[in-house]
Design an enzyme around this catalytic site. Structure first.
Site, short mmCIF file in Angstrom:
data_model
loop_
_atom_site.label_atom_id
_atom_site.label_comp_id
_atom_site.label_asym_id
_atom_site.label_seq_id
_atom_site.Cartn_x
_atom_site.Cartn_y
_atom_site.Cartn_z
N ARG A 20 0.84 -1.22 0.00
CA ARG A 20 0.00 0.00 0.00
C ARG A 20 0.87 1.26 0.00
NH1 ARG A 20 -5.75 -1.32 2.11
NH2 ARG A 20 -5.60 -3.57 2.15
N LYS A 70 14.03 -7.32 4.85
CA LYS A 70 14.13 -6.42 6.01
C LYS A 70 15.34 -6.72 6.91
CE LYS A 70 9.92 -4.71 7.62
NZ LYS A 70 8.63 -4.81 8.30
N ASP A 107 8.76 0.92 12.43
CA ASP A 107 7.53 0.19 12.78
C ASP A 107 7.08 0.49 14.21
OD1 ASP A 107 6.82 -1.05 10.43
OD2 ASP A 107 7.94 -2.89 10.83
N GLY A 135 6.86 -12.54 16.15
CA GLY A 135 7.56 -12.42 14.87
C GLY A 135 8.25 -11.08 14.74
N ALA A 137 7.21 -8.18 13.55
CA ALA A 137 6.43 -7.02 13.99
C ALA A 137 6.39 -6.94 15.51
CB ALA A 137 5.01 -7.09 13.42
P1 NAP Z 1 6.15 -12.98 11.04
O1 NAP Z 1 7.51 -12.52 11.46
O2 NAP Z 1 6.03 -14.02 9.97
O3 NAP Z 1 5.38 -13.50 12.36
C1 NAP Z 1 4.10 -14.07 12.26
C2 NAP Z 1 3.51 -14.27 13.66
O4 NAP Z 1 2.19 -14.84 13.51
C3 NAP Z 1 4.31 -15.23 14.53
O5 NAP Z 1 4.16 -14.86 15.88
C4 NAP Z 1 3.60 -16.55 14.24
O6 NAP Z 1 3.78 -17.53 15.22
C5 NAP Z 1 2.16 -16.09 14.20
N1 NAP Z 1 1.30 -17.03 13.48
C6 NAP Z 1 1.20 -17.19 12.15
N2 NAP Z 1 0.30 -18.17 11.87
C7 NAP Z 1 -0.15 -18.62 13.06
C8 NAP Z 1 -1.09 -19.62 13.44
N3 NAP Z 1 -1.76 -20.35 12.53
N4 NAP Z 1 -1.34 -19.82 14.77
C9 NAP Z 1 -0.68 -19.08 15.70
N5 NAP Z 1 0.23 -18.13 15.40
C10 NAP Z 1 0.48 -17.90 14.09
O7 NAP Z 1 5.27 -11.75 10.51
P2 NAP Z 1 5.32 -10.22 11.00
O8 NAP Z 1 6.14 -9.44 10.04
O9 NAP Z 1 5.66 -10.19 12.44
O10 NAP Z 1 3.80 -9.76 10.74
C11 NAP Z 1 2.76 -10.23 11.57
C12 NAP Z 1 1.45 -9.53 11.24
O11 NAP Z 1 1.57 -8.13 11.48
C13 NAP Z 1 1.03 -9.65 9.77
O12 NAP Z 1 -0.38 -9.78 9.72
C14 NAP Z 1 1.45 -8.32 9.17
O13 NAP Z 1 0.65 -7.96 8.05
C15 NAP Z 1 1.20 -7.39 10.34
N6 NAP Z 1 2.03 -6.18 10.30
C16 NAP Z 1 1.36 -5.00 10.26
C17 NAP Z 1 2.09 -3.82 10.25
C18 NAP Z 1 1.35 -2.52 10.22
O14 NAP Z 1 1.96 -1.49 9.92
N7 NAP Z 1 0.08 -2.53 10.56
C19 NAP Z 1 3.50 -3.84 10.26
C20 NAP Z 1 4.14 -5.08 10.31
C21 NAP Z 1 3.38 -6.25 10.32
P3 NAP Z 1 5.00 -18.60 15.07
O15 NAP Z 1 6.24 -17.89 15.54
O16 NAP Z 1 4.60 -19.72 15.94
O17 NAP Z 1 5.07 -18.98 13.61
#
Ligand code: NAP
Length: 278
Positions: A20, A70, A107, A135, A137
């Site tokens: 976006r 990243k 972030d 993760g 974020a």
């Molecule tokens: P990431 O590093 O891949 O981490 C993903 C997280 O989600 C981990 O804690 C993971 O747990 C958990 N998860 C995924 N599938 C799961 C499931 N089925 N059951 C339980 N836990 C699950 O991703 P990230 O970069 O941190 O991003 C995470 C989210 O934040 C995404 O939705 C992303 O779009 C959002 N985000 C938003 C912003 C914003 O500006 N609003 C900025 C950054 C990220 P495990 O460690 O056990 O796999």
């Protein structure tokens, strides 16, 4: 770069078509009448170093960085901000006039500014924080909560080892809970944050029991598609102030835009509408 060149910025990642950021920065460029461009660039891992060498020479003043680069870009930068080093990832690069690349992570800034704007009176110091997920974020969220003086930051993650790693990096104000105990972890929490991908369109729902959640808690979701997740709806039904993930996305872009284009942009309803319409 000569003074009369049009400043260019963009986002590098792979895939990048879903980003976006071009709609967001494009909106600000138009709003402020700035002669500049912000371009999505799909850069494969193997081409990353070459891209960072060539982009400044083409007139780029910096880029945002998204998945999967990243973490990798940190090693390619000449200067790394303290917060990017602590988080272990960068989302914003500044190509300086002296040829050096400065890596930053905004972030956590975006997370905090979103809460300040949409949950007036919110304070990290008000009580324990509960963070779901560990993760990338979550690292940014934790860094901010610890820095702003949250007395305790509870973390529950499906993969417990990842939460333990956060405790090792962010200190003993971080308390690790089992994922199955996530509902209990919410008791007397003043700030609750979903940093998992659960609840996002195409992913399973976040199913954490909210019986222990206090109506005085501020509840944030980092997921922004959908804008109103079921988790936020359930927290709002309890009486909590809720904050969606779009605001974080908008606010994290402010420092980069200001550095690249020389004007601090304002995050307002028109900004949200422009990004939602994209
Ligand atoms: P990431 O590093 O891949 O981490 C993903 C997280 O989600 C981990 O804690 C993971 O747990 C958990 N998860 C995924 N599938 C799961 C499931 N089925 N059951 C339980 N836990 C699950 O991703 P990230 O970069 O941190 O991003 C995470 C989210 O934040 C995404 O939705 C992303 O779009 C959002 N985000 C938003 C912003 C914003 O500006 N609003 C900025 C950054 C990220 P495990 O460690 O056990 O796999």
């Amino acid at each position: 770069m000569s003074g009369d060149r049009i400043p260019l910025a963009g986002v590098i990642g792979s895939p990048v078509a879903h980003s976006r950021s071009p709609a967001l920065h494009g909106h600000w460029l138009r709003t402020y009448g700035i002669a500049g461009y912000y371009i999505p660039m799909d850069v494969a891992y193997a081409d990353l170093r070459r891209a960072l060498e060539v982009l400044p020479a083409l007139g780029f003043v910096g880029v945002n960085v998204t998945i999967p680069h990243k973490e990798t870009v940190l090693a390619m930068a000449d200067l790394v901000s303290d917060r990017a080093a602590l988080i272990g990832a960068a989302n914003t690069l500044i190509f300086r006039a002296d040829g050096k690349i400065h890596a930053d992570n905004t972030d956590g800034y975006g997370f905090v500014e979103n809460l300040r704007q949409n949950a007036p009176g919110w304070s990290a110091k008000a009580g324990p924080a509960a963070v779901l997920g560990a993760g990338g974020a979550a690292r940014a969220v934790l860094a901010s909560l610890v820095e702003l003086g949250a007395p305790e930051v509870r973390v529950a993650n499906r993969t417990r080892a990842r939460a333990e790693a956060l405790r090792a990096d962010f200190g003993n104000r971080v308390v690790v809970w089992d994922w199955v105990q996530a509902g209990t972890m919410l008791e007397d929490a003043a700030t609750v944050v979903n940093t998992t991908a659960l609840g996002m369109t195409g992913k399973p729902e976040l199913r954490v029991p909210l019986d222990a959640l206090s109506p005085s808690a501020v509840v944030a979701d980092l997921v922004y598609a959908p804008l109103r997740t079921r988790f936020l709806e359930a927290a709002a039904a309890i009486g909590c102030v809720t904050v969606d993930g779009l605001g974080m996305l908008l606010h994290q872009a402010v420092p980069g835009f200001e550095r690249w284009f020389g004007r601090r942009p304002v995050v307002d309803e028109a900004t949200r509408a422009a990004v939602l319409a994209a």
